[in-house]
Design a protein around this motif. Structure first.
Motif, PDB file in Angstrom:
ATOM      1  N   ASP A 201      -4.606  -9.769 -26.431  1.00 58.32           N
ATOM      2  CA  ASP A 201      -5.935  -9.505 -26.991  1.00 58.32           C
ATOM      3  C   ASP A 201      -6.731  -8.557 -26.097  1.00 58.32           C
ATOM      4  O   ASP A 201      -7.434  -7.665 -26.597  1.00 58.32           O
ATOM      5  CB  ASP A 201      -6.689 -10.819 -27.177  1.00 58.32           C
ATOM      6  CG  ASP A 201      -6.060 -11.690 -28.250  1.00 58.32           C
ATOM      7  OD1 ASP A 201      -5.317 -11.147 -29.093  1.00 58.32           O
ATOM      8  OD2 ASP A 201      -6.304 -12.920 -28.239  1.00 58.32           O
TER       9      ASP A 201
ATOM     10  N   LEU B 286      -5.292  -4.984 -26.578  1.00 61.86           N
ATOM     11  CA  LEU B 286      -5.694  -4.389 -27.853  1.00 61.86           C
ATOM     12  C   LEU B 286      -7.175  -4.032 -27.851  1.00 61.86           C
ATOM     13  O   LEU B 286      -7.579  -3.008 -28.422  1.00 61.86           O
ATOM     14  CB  LEU B 286      -5.373  -5.354 -28.995  1.00 61.86           C
ATOM     15  CG  LEU B 286      -3.886  -5.680 -29.187  1.00 61.86           C
ATOM     16  CD1 LEU B 286      -3.700  -6.674 -30.319  1.00 61.86           C
ATOM     17  CD2 LEU B 286      -3.079  -4.414 -29.447  1.00 61.86           C
ATOM     18  N   GLN B 287      -7.999  -4.854 -27.218  1.00 65.92           N
ATOM     19  CA  GLN B 287      -9.420  -4.528 -27.108  1.00 65.92           C
ATOM     20  C   GLN B 287      -9.622  -3.264 -26.276  1.00 65.92           C
ATOM     21  O   GLN B 287     -10.459  -2.412 -26.599  1.00 65.92           O
ATOM     22  CB  GLN B 287     -10.178  -5.698 -26.487  1.00 65.92           C
ATOM     23  CG  GLN B 287     -11.683  -5.480 -26.398  1.00 65.92           C
ATOM     24  CD  GLN B 287     -12.402  -6.663 -25.785  1.00 65.92           C
ATOM     25  OE1 GLN B 287     -11.768  -7.632 -25.354  1.00 65.92           O
ATOM     26  NE2 GLN B 287     -13.716  -6.603 -25.736  1.00 65.92           N
TER      27      GLN B 287
ATOM     28  N   ARG C 177      -8.714  -0.316 -28.437  1.00 65.67           N
ATOM     29  CA  ARG C 177      -9.759  -0.034 -29.426  1.00 65.67           C
ATOM     30  C   ARG C 177     -10.949   0.671 -28.783  1.00 65.67           C
ATOM     31  O   ARG C 177     -11.589   1.522 -29.412  1.00 65.67           O
ATOM     32  CB  ARG C 177     -10.210  -1.336 -30.093  1.00 65.67           C
ATOM     33  CG  ARG C 177      -9.247  -1.854 -31.155  1.00 65.67           C
ATOM     34  CD  ARG C 177      -9.894  -2.938 -31.994  1.00 65.67           C
ATOM     35  NE  ARG C 177     -10.204  -4.115 -31.200  1.00 65.67           N
ATOM     36  CZ  ARG C 177      -9.394  -5.154 -31.055  1.00 65.67           C
ATOM     37  NH1 ARG C 177      -8.212  -5.160 -31.653  1.00 65.67           N
ATOM     38  NH2 ARG C 177      -9.746  -6.193 -30.327  1.00 65.67           N
TER      39      ARG C 177
ATOM     40  N   GLU D 134      -9.829   4.401 -28.441  1.00 65.42           N
ATOM     41  CA  GLU D 134      -9.072   4.961 -29.559  1.00 65.42           C
ATOM     42  C   GLU D 134      -9.382   6.445 -29.719  1.00 65.42           C
ATOM     43  O   GLU D 134     -10.470   6.921 -29.372  1.00 65.42           O
ATOM     44  CB  GLU D 134      -9.393   4.206 -30.840  1.00 65.42           C
ATOM     45  CG  GLU D 134     -10.843   4.249 -31.260  1.00 65.42           C
ATOM     46  CD  GLU D 134     -11.103   3.386 -32.469  1.00 65.42           C
ATOM     47  OE1 GLU D 134     -12.266   3.369 -32.931  1.00 65.42           O
ATOM     48  OE2 GLU D 134     -10.161   2.743 -32.956  1.00 65.42           O
TER      49      GLU D 134
ATOM     50  N   SER E  13      -4.431   3.113 -36.104  1.00 67.61           N
ATOM     51  CA  SER E  13      -3.589   2.092 -35.487  1.00 67.61           C
ATOM     52  C   SER E  13      -3.560   0.840 -36.352  1.00 67.61           C
ATOM     53  O   SER E  13      -4.533   0.518 -37.039  1.00 67.61           O
ATOM     54  CB  SER E  13      -4.095   1.743 -34.081  1.00 67.61           C
ATOM     55  OG  SER E  13      -5.417   1.244 -34.135  1.00 67.61           O
ATOM     56  N   LYS E  14      -2.437   0.152 -36.298  1.00 63.63           N
ATOM     57  CA  LYS E  14      -2.241  -1.108 -37.010  1.00 63.63           C
ATOM     58  C   LYS E  14      -1.436  -2.033 -36.108  1.00 63.63           C
ATOM     59  O   LYS E  14      -0.438  -1.617 -35.519  1.00 63.63           O
ATOM     60  CB  LYS E  14      -1.507  -0.870 -38.335  1.00 63.63           C
ATOM     61  CG  LYS E  14      -1.181  -2.142 -39.101  1.00 63.63           C
ATOM     62  CD  LYS E  14      -0.388  -1.830 -40.357  1.00 63.63           C
ATOM     63  CE  LYS E  14       0.013  -3.099 -41.090  1.00 63.63           C
ATOM     64  NZ  LYS E  14       0.825  -2.798 -42.302  1.00 63.63           N
TER      65      LYS E  14
END
Length: 211
Positions: free
Chosen positions: A149, A152-153, A156, A159, A165-166
């Motif tokens: 997590d 991914l944060q 983001r 980005e 992104s997925k």
């Protein structure tokens, strides 16, 4: 992460000065419509990611427990932004101590549309449009849910424009989790029933006082 190409090139020149090719930057920064280049074919002066940064080596997984899959896609024919952000994601995973399987190139997805050119005179004439989607995939292994997590944060927050992104997450729960969920649902049902009974009692007392 970057608002335009010039901002990205300036950032890359400060971070990796000896790997930067000024000639390649000028070739990439030149608009394709100004030179008349075909976007479906690689340009002669196109920039490669190796001109900016050395190749990155992903951390090897120790147990091979698949925890997440990051998919990146872009419509840019030169694919520099896509490869740049994919390389950035692998380096970020290494910084967070998350093993990954490296960058995998997925097949190019081509979409075609045929629409009428216009009403009245051009009603029988049709026009074709097409779009090519370039994709990359990065698999993450052997990391806790909290670490994934945070990674991914972080991605983001940084980005890149033009790169979508997925993420597919794979969570693992201990045995007996369904019993806990059933007990939680039963407790919730009991609390809802008690609230209804309390509301009915309040309405009954209100009717008695007003009668």
């Amino acid at each position: 992460m970057f608002r335009n190409v010039l901002q990205r090139d300036a950032w890359a020149s400060r971070l990796y000065p000896k790997f930067l090719s000024p000639k390649g930057v000028r070739a990439y920064s030149t608009p394709s419509n100004a030179t008349g280049a075909d976007l479906t074919k690689p340009a002669s002066g196109a920039v490669s990611l190796d001109d900016f940064v050395p190749p990155v080596e992903a951390m090897k997984p120790t147990h091979g427990v698949h925890v997440a899959t990051l998919q990146l896609k872009s419509y840019n024919a030169k694919m520099f932004d896509l490869d740049f952000f994919a390389d950035f994601a692998v380096r970020a995973a290494n910084a967070f101590k998350v093993p990954s399987g490296g960058i995998a190139s997925l097949p190019i997805r081509t979409s075609l549309w045929t629409v009428p050119r216009g009403p009245f005179v051009h009603k029988k004439s049709q026009e074709n449009f097409w779009r090519r989607t370039h994709r990359r995939s990065i698999k993450l292994y052997d990391a806790s849910d909290a670490t994934v997590d945070r990674l991914l944060q972080y991605l983001r927050m940084h980005e890149m424009p033009g790169v979508a992104s997925k993420v597919s997450l794979f969570r693992r729960y201990p045995l007996g989790i369904m019993k806990q969920i059933e007990n939680t649902d039963a407790t919730k049902t009991q609390s809802e029933q008690s609230v209804r009974e309390m509301a009915d009692e309040i309405l009954r007392l209100y009717e008695v006082e007003n009668s």
